[in-house]
Scaffold this active site. Structure first.
Site, PDB file in Angstrom:
ATOM      1  N   ALA A  96      40.815  27.230 -27.520  1.00 29.40           N
ATOM      2  CA  ALA A  96      41.431  26.723 -27.047  1.00 29.40           C
ATOM      3  C   ALA A  96      41.836  25.005 -26.670  1.00 29.40           C
ATOM      4  CB  ALA A  96      40.316  26.968 -25.362  1.00 29.40           C
ATOM      5  N   GLU A 137      32.012  27.055 -29.408  1.00 35.48           N
ATOM      6  CA  GLU A 137      31.829  27.147 -28.114  1.00 35.48           C
ATOM      7  C   GLU A 137      30.454  26.638 -27.715  1.00 35.48           C
ATOM      8  OE1 GLU A 137      33.695  29.731 -28.357  1.00 35.48           O
ATOM      9  OE2 GLU A 137      35.182  30.020 -27.393  1.00 35.48           O
TER      10      GLU A 137
HETATM   11  N1  COA Z   1      42.209  22.023 -29.285  1.00 36.26           N
HETATM   12  C1  COA Z   1      43.467  20.722 -28.913  1.00 36.26           C
HETATM   13  N2  COA Z   1      43.624  20.542 -30.006  1.00 36.26           N
HETATM   14  C2  COA Z   1      42.859  20.653 -31.136  1.00 36.26           C
HETATM   15  C3  COA Z   1      41.976  22.105 -31.391  1.00 36.26           C
HETATM   16  C4  COA Z   1      41.917  22.484 -30.244  1.00 36.26           C
HETATM   17  N3  COA Z   1      40.935  23.528 -30.082  1.00 36.26           N
HETATM   18  N4  COA Z   1      42.023  22.459 -33.015  1.00 36.26           N
HETATM   19  C5  COA Z   1      42.182  21.861 -34.013  1.00 36.26           C
HETATM   20  N5  COA Z   1      43.195  20.397 -32.789  1.00 36.26           N
HETATM   21  C6  COA Z   1      44.562  19.155 -33.089  1.00 36.26           C
HETATM   22  C7  COA Z   1      43.948  18.400 -33.636  1.00 36.26           C
HETATM   23  O1  COA Z   1      42.783  17.842 -32.621  1.00 36.26           O
HETATM   24  C8  COA Z   1      44.597  17.024 -34.212  1.00 36.26           C
HETATM   25  O2  COA Z   1      45.009  16.788 -32.996  1.00 36.26           O
HETATM   26  P1  COA Z   1      45.326  14.906 -33.663  1.00 36.26           P
HETATM   27  O3  COA Z   1      46.085  15.730 -35.194  1.00 36.26           O
HETATM   28  O4  COA Z   1      46.524  15.123 -32.640  1.00 36.26           O
HETATM   29  O5  COA Z   1      44.519  14.758 -34.013  1.00 36.26           O
HETATM   30  C9  COA Z   1      45.116  18.775 -35.014  1.00 36.26           C
HETATM   31  O6  COA Z   1      44.643  19.529 -34.238  1.00 36.26           O
HETATM   32  C10 COA Z   1      44.865  18.872 -36.559  1.00 36.26           C
HETATM   33  O7  COA Z   1      43.403  18.964 -36.476  1.00 36.26           O
HETATM   34  P2  COA Z   1      42.132  18.895 -37.376  1.00 36.26           P
HETATM   35  O8  COA Z   1      41.065  18.593 -36.641  1.00 36.26           O
HETATM   36  O9  COA Z   1      42.724  17.550 -37.715  1.00 36.26           O
HETATM   37  O10 COA Z   1      41.704  19.046 -38.412  1.00 36.26           O
HETATM   38  P3  COA Z   1      40.738  19.826 -39.396  1.00 36.26           P
HETATM   39  O11 COA Z   1      41.495  20.265 -40.993  1.00 36.26           O
HETATM   40  O12 COA Z   1      39.642  18.380 -40.609  1.00 36.26           O
HETATM   41  O13 COA Z   1      40.042  20.770 -39.350  1.00 36.26           O
HETATM   42  C11 COA Z   1      38.586  23.020 -37.711  1.00 36.26           C
HETATM   43  C12 COA Z   1      40.414  22.347 -38.575  1.00 36.26           C
HETATM   44  C13 COA Z   1      39.848  23.533 -37.417  1.00 36.26           C
HETATM   45  C14 COA Z   1      38.059  22.629 -37.892  1.00 36.26           C
HETATM   46  C15 COA Z   1      39.523  21.670 -36.315  1.00 36.26           C
HETATM   47  O14 COA Z   1      40.089  21.324 -35.978  1.00 36.26           O
HETATM   48  C16 COA Z   1      37.723  21.774 -34.842  1.00 36.26           C
HETATM   49  O15 COA Z   1      36.532  21.943 -35.139  1.00 36.26           O
HETATM   50  N6  COA Z   1      39.451  22.685 -34.148  1.00 36.26           N
HETATM   51  C17 COA Z   1      38.471  22.330 -32.770  1.00 36.26           C
HETATM   52  C18 COA Z   1      37.816  24.220 -32.839  1.00 36.26           C
HETATM   53  C19 COA Z   1      37.140  24.338 -31.803  1.00 36.26           C
HETATM   54  O16 COA Z   1      36.093  24.261 -31.715  1.00 36.26           O
HETATM   55  N7  COA Z   1      37.712  25.324 -31.374  1.00 36.26           N
HETATM   56  C20 COA Z   1      37.161  26.252 -29.751  1.00 36.26           C
HETATM   57  C21 COA Z   1      37.969  25.100 -28.813  1.00 36.26           C
HETATM   58  S1  COA Z   1      36.784  25.986 -27.143  1.00 36.26           S
END
Ligand code: COA
Length: 258
Positions: free
Chosen positions: A66, A135
């Site tokens: 999300a 989460e």
């Molecule tokens: N919500 C909002 N934005 C998100 C997102 C999420 N769940 N997951 C990724 N993004 C965004 C990042 O903020 C980033 O945006 P930006 O470039 O404007 O800063 C972009 O997507 C790329 O993500 P990034 O974190 O830079 O990629 P990464 O390869 O370093 O890491 C993940 C990938 C998936 C490990 C990491 O993005 C992450 O942990 N995301 C959240 C996962 C999560 O907790 N999901 C559950 C939500 S309830």
């Protein structure tokens, strides 16, 4: 169909929904959830669409969860409403769709992303996929059905471990525990889903919709799945597809379903 955050492609009996926010790893914001609802609803009511495949754009993510930026300041009421509305519009909606939905998990499927894949009727993953419910690492719990569907798919112990550790599992591990049915190289992912879809389309859509309802009944509180199965089984006998399917069998030919 014209949307901001998703693309819908129609190929004969098959529809592919592509979640298209690659810069945000296809994170599910409010608009995307609403658009997905509209797309699933329209495709389900189109009799020519026999199977729907849902996948993410880019090579990195199915859906990374999300959209955290949208709910970071929510209070109890707003948080409750976020989960309630999301479940109603998308996750339960997809699970209960009469049209089969296959999730093609092409990368990260985290939080709401894994919950969306789990709401689909089954899942196929590419070798680079990583799945988890992170989460609790954000001080939350899964709110889009994850606490219910993950134990149903992988068993209670494994689900508890995944939820409590907030960790990610690989595509191979996901296959071992029953979370996905197949793991293939990324370029093979959509072709395999299409092959599975074409096997499905040879069968009666009416009967498949009834089977989905009966299988889901087992996972619905206060509903007797066996009773629903009996009811849906009986209803099949009154359909053209039943008549055609059994007649074709007895005439030793392939059925031609409407
Ligand atoms: N919500 C909002 N934005 C998100 C997102 C999420 N769940 N997951 C990724 N993004 C965004 C990042 O903020 C980033 O945006 P930006 O470039 O404007 O800063 C972009 O997507 C790329 O993500 P990034 O974190 O830079 O990629 P990464 O390869 O370093 O890491 C993940 C990938 C998936 C490990 C990491 O993005 C992450 O942990 N995301 C959240 C996962 C999560 O907790 N999901 C559950 C939500 S309830």
């Amino acid at each position: 169909m014209n949307f901001e955050n998703i693309l819908v492609e129609l190929k004969e009996n098959l529809a592919v929904i592509l979640i298209n926010r690659p810069a945000k790893l296809n994170a599910l914001n409010k608009k995307t959830i609403e658009e997905l609802h509209e797309a699933f609803k329209a495709l389900d009511s189109d009799a020519s669409v026999k199977v729907i495949i849902i996948t993410g754009s880019g090579e990195k993510a199915f859906v990374a969860g999300a959209d955290i930026s949208e709910f970071a300041n929510f209070n109890i009421e707003e948080g409750t409403e976020l989960a309630r509305k999301g479940q109603e519009l998308l996750f339960n909606f997809v699970q209960n769709l009469g049209t089969p939905v296959i999730a093609a998990v092409n990368g990260f499927a985290l939080g709401g992303g894994l919950e969306l894949a789990m709401a689909a009727h089954f899942r196929v993953a590419s070798t680079n996929a990583k799945m988890g419910l992170p989460e609790v690492s954000l001080g939350l719990i899964p709110g889009y059905g994850g606490t219910q569907r993950l134990p149903q798919l992988v068993g209670k112990g494994k689900a508890m471990e995944m939820i409590m550790t907030a960790g990610m599992i690989s595509a191979e591990e996901a296959k071992e525990c029953g979370l996905v049915n197949y793991v293939v190289e990324q370029e093979e992912l959509l072709p395999l889903c299409e092959k599975l879809a074409s096997k499905i389309t040879r069968n009666s859509s009416t009967a498949i919709a009834s089977a989905i309802k009966a299988v889901n009944a087992n996972y619905t509180n206060c509903v007797n799945g066996f009773a629903i199965e009996i009811e849906e089984f009986g209803v099949s006998f009154n359909t053209n597809d039943f008549e055609e399917g059994t007649t074709a069998f007895l005439e030793k030919r392939k059925p031609n379903f409407e």
